[in-house]
Enzyme design. Structure first.
Site, PDB file in Angstrom:
ATOM      1  N   ASP A  98       0.889  -1.158   0.000  1.00 19.90           N
ATOM      2  CA  ASP A  98       0.000   0.000   0.000  1.00 19.90           C
ATOM      3  C   ASP A  98       0.925   1.205   0.000  1.00 19.90           C
ATOM      4  O   ASP A  98       1.727   1.376   0.923  1.00 19.90           O
ATOM      5  CB  ASP A  98      -0.885  -0.010   1.243  1.00 19.90           C
ATOM      6  CG  ASP A  98      -1.842   1.175   1.324  1.00 19.90           C
ATOM      7  OD1 ASP A  98      -1.562   2.215   0.691  1.00 19.90           O
ATOM      8  OD2 ASP A  98      -2.853   1.071   2.025  1.00 19.90           O
ATOM      9  N   ASN A 120       2.555   4.515 -10.581  1.00 16.44           N
ATOM     10  CA  ASN A 120       1.267   4.390 -11.256  1.00 16.44           C
ATOM     11  C   ASN A 120       0.087   4.343 -10.295  1.00 16.44           C
ATOM     12  O   ASN A 120      -1.025   4.720 -10.656  1.00 16.44           O
ATOM     13  CB  ASN A 120       1.275   3.130 -12.129  1.00 16.44           C
ATOM     14  CG  ASN A 120      -0.091   2.789 -12.674  1.00 16.44           C
ATOM     15  OD1 ASN A 120      -0.623   3.475 -13.530  1.00 16.44           O
ATOM     16  ND2 ASN A 120      -0.678   1.714 -12.147  1.00 16.44           N
ATOM     17  N   SER A 123       0.709  10.711 -14.573  1.00 17.86           N
ATOM     18  CA  SER A 123      -0.094  11.856 -14.176  1.00 17.86           C
ATOM     19  C   SER A 123      -1.414  11.793 -14.940  1.00 17.86           C
ATOM     20  O   SER A 123      -2.068  10.755 -14.969  1.00 17.86           O
ATOM     21  CB  SER A 123       0.660  13.150 -14.447  1.00 17.86           C
ATOM     22  OG  SER A 123      -0.101  14.279 -14.103  1.00 17.86           O
ATOM     23  N   TYR A 132      -9.226  15.400  -7.595  1.00 23.67           N
ATOM     24  CA  TYR A 132      -8.305  14.536  -8.332  1.00 23.67           C
ATOM     25  C   TYR A 132      -7.302  15.370  -9.122  1.00 23.67           C
ATOM     26  O   TYR A 132      -6.096  15.095  -9.093  1.00 23.67           O
ATOM     27  CB  TYR A 132      -9.099  13.633  -9.274  1.00 23.67           C
ATOM     28  CG  TYR A 132      -8.245  12.813 -10.203  1.00 23.67           C
ATOM     29  CD1 TYR A 132      -7.577  11.694  -9.742  1.00 23.67           C
ATOM     30  CD2 TYR A 132      -8.106  13.157 -11.551  1.00 23.67           C
ATOM     31  CE1 TYR A 132      -6.773  10.936 -10.591  1.00 23.67           C
ATOM     32  CE2 TYR A 132      -7.316  12.410 -12.401  1.00 23.67           C
ATOM     33  CZ  TYR A 132      -6.651  11.297 -11.925  1.00 23.67           C
ATOM     34  OH  TYR A 132      -5.866  10.558 -12.765  1.00 23.67           O
ATOM     35  N   LYS A 176      -3.032  15.583  -9.078  1.00 23.33           N
ATOM     36  CA  LYS A 176      -2.162  15.402 -10.236  1.00 23.33           C
ATOM     37  C   LYS A 176      -1.331  16.655 -10.513  1.00 23.33           C
ATOM     38  O   LYS A 176      -0.185  16.559 -10.969  1.00 23.33           O
ATOM     39  CB  LYS A 176      -2.995  15.016 -11.464  1.00 23.33           C
ATOM     40  CG  LYS A 176      -3.585  13.614 -11.366  1.00 23.33           C
ATOM     41  CD  LYS A 176      -2.503  12.554 -11.167  1.00 23.33           C
ATOM     42  CE  LYS A 176      -3.052  11.147 -11.144  1.00 23.33           C
ATOM     43  NZ  LYS A 176      -1.990  10.131 -10.945  1.00 23.33           N
ATOM     44  N   THR A 194      -9.518   2.024 -18.503  1.00 22.95           N
ATOM     45  CA  THR A 194      -9.079   1.408 -17.250  1.00 22.95           C
ATOM     46  C   THR A 194     -10.241   1.497 -16.267  1.00 22.95           C
ATOM     47  O   THR A 194     -11.311   2.015 -16.593  1.00 22.95           O
ATOM     48  CB  THR A 194      -7.865   2.152 -16.668  1.00 22.95           C
ATOM     49  OG1 THR A 194      -8.276   3.479 -16.271  1.00 22.95           O
ATOM     50  CG2 THR A 194      -6.747   2.277 -17.702  1.00 22.95           C
TER      51      THR A 194
END
Length: 416
Positions: free
Chosen positions: A58, A85, A136, A150, A154, A185
């Site tokens: 983690d 990632n 990113s 979010y 980034k 994804t």
């Protein structure tokens, strides 16, 4: 290019991470694959055996990250590519965001990134080589409704890795920030977090839902193939976009920003609170004065800066010399009509770069020559060139490469 490479990849169980892991294994590379649940890698272990090492990690657990990086190095003997990632999406308008949810987002998406970098860097520095790849997002360059939390995470990792690239310049360690658009994804699936919904933002949500419904997502396997090209490149980029149409999208984004900054230039200058007097050491030049020789777009100027930045980041003195010998680049970036022959010769030889600075003695200490684009933390502007520019300067700084370091020497002999 060295084969096989040794990778350490976080979030390797699904999405981009799994495709990156597969792409590396298929060509014979070795992978330390970091996942929350190692069972997600059972099929890969069955197929590729000891070429892949499942690691229970983690990324918010610093000790676990350190142990995983150490284990990868112990098993394979080195570390070549580190792919940061792991991360997840957070959905909600800014007013809707739960502060605890935002903290958790940053704990994974930003602090987790820091844990991996800090664990891997001692290994890479000791080797004198390695490549850190940060996944990113286009949302790390722009920002979008209902994705503010979010996007903020980034933007943070963009800054973290940009600074890192400057700090490790000359060490043999490379940094690349990958900025994907929408890909197929599970970023918006079970791993994502969603904040409470306020009716005031229903239209914003509907607009984003419609965009995602009609957009054609990218193929993560194709992104993995592209990543192999990047890690195999002799001079990998600091930033690279993944996704069709993204260069055009970003061009429009930056043109809008530049136009706004230009429109408010007068306020920008007045905010300094000091108007330079004749002969004052402070000087704020007029960029328009250097940009009036030809019809030039902001995008062309940005391209020129990017090319020079990449040449300097990669220490490609031959490329840098060629760029600065170009009338367009030299004229619009420095204000010179003709380069000085001896200056270009020194650049081509890779020995010296001259840098004219309009600033104060106090501020000039913050000049960072190894950052790709030479910058000074000051209210004035920095130009590349000698002293024959169209903008007044009060001294010249010479940057010389000494034992993989930049040494800056002022015309008065002071250095740091």
């Amino acid at each position: 290019m060295q084969h096989p490479k040794v990778w350490f990849i976080t979030g390797a169980g699904r999405g981009f991470g799994r495709e990156f892991t597969l792409a590396a294994l298929r060509r014979g590379d070795k992978v330390g694959a970091a996942v929350r649940d190692p069972a997600a890698l059972d099929a890969l272990v069955a197929e590729y055996g000891d070429a892949v090492v499942p690691l229970r990690v983690d990324v918010t657990d610093r000790d676990a990250v350190n142990a995983a990086v150490l284990r990868t190095e112990q098993v394979f003997g080195r570390l070549d590519v580190v792919v940061n990632n792991a991360g997840y999406g957070l959905f909600g308008a800014v007013e809707e965001l739960d502060p605890d949810a935002l903290r958790a987002q940053f704990d994974t998406n930003v602090v987790g990134v820091l844990h991996v970098i800090q664990a891997a860097l001692p290994v890479l520095r000791r080797q004198g080589s390695g490549h850190i790849v940060q996944i990113s997002s286009t949302g790390g360059v722009g920002a979008f409704p209902t994705l503010g939390g979010y996007n903020a995470s980034k933007w943070a990792v963009e800054a973290l890795n940009d600074a890192l690239s400057q700090e490790v310049a000359g060490s043999g360690v490379r940094v690349t920030i990958v900025e994907p658009s929408g890909f197929d994804t599970d970023w918006g699936g079970p791993s994502a977090a969603t904040s409470r919904a306020l009716p005031e933002y229903d239209d914003a949500r509907a607009g984003m839902d419609e965009y995602h419904r009609t957009a054609r997502p990218g193929d993560p396997a194709a992104a993995a193939a592209a990543l192999l090209e990047i890690v195999d490149a002799d001079q990998p980029p600091l930033r690279v976009l993944f996704g069709a149409g993204m260069v055009e999208f970003m061009k429009g984004l930056y043109e809008d920003r530049l136009q706004t900054w230009k429109a408010w230039r007068d306020v920008t200058e007045r905010a300094q609170g000091h108007t330079p007097a004749e002969g004052d050491q402070h000087h704020v030049h007029d960029p328009e004065a250097a940009h009036t020789r030809t019809d030039t777009t902001e995008a062309e100027l940005n391209d020129a800066w990017c090319a020079v930045s990449e040449a300097m980041t990669s220490n490609d003195s031959e490329r840098l010399g060629a760029l600065l010998a170009d009338d367009f680049v030299l004229g619009h970036m420095t204000g010179y009509e003709q380069p000085r022959a001896d200056w270009l010769a020194e650049i081509a030889a890779g020995t010296t770069i001259y840098h004219s600075v309009s600033t104060t003695d106090t501020d000039v200490r913050d000049v960072m020559p190894s950052s790709g684009v030479l910058t000074a933390r000051t209210h004035t502007d920095v130009t590349i060139g000698g002293e024959r520019g169209t903008w007044p300067t009060q001294f010249r700084v010479t940057f010389t490469r000494v034992d993989s370091r930049w040494v800056a020497t002022r015309a008065d002999g002071n250095s740091w």
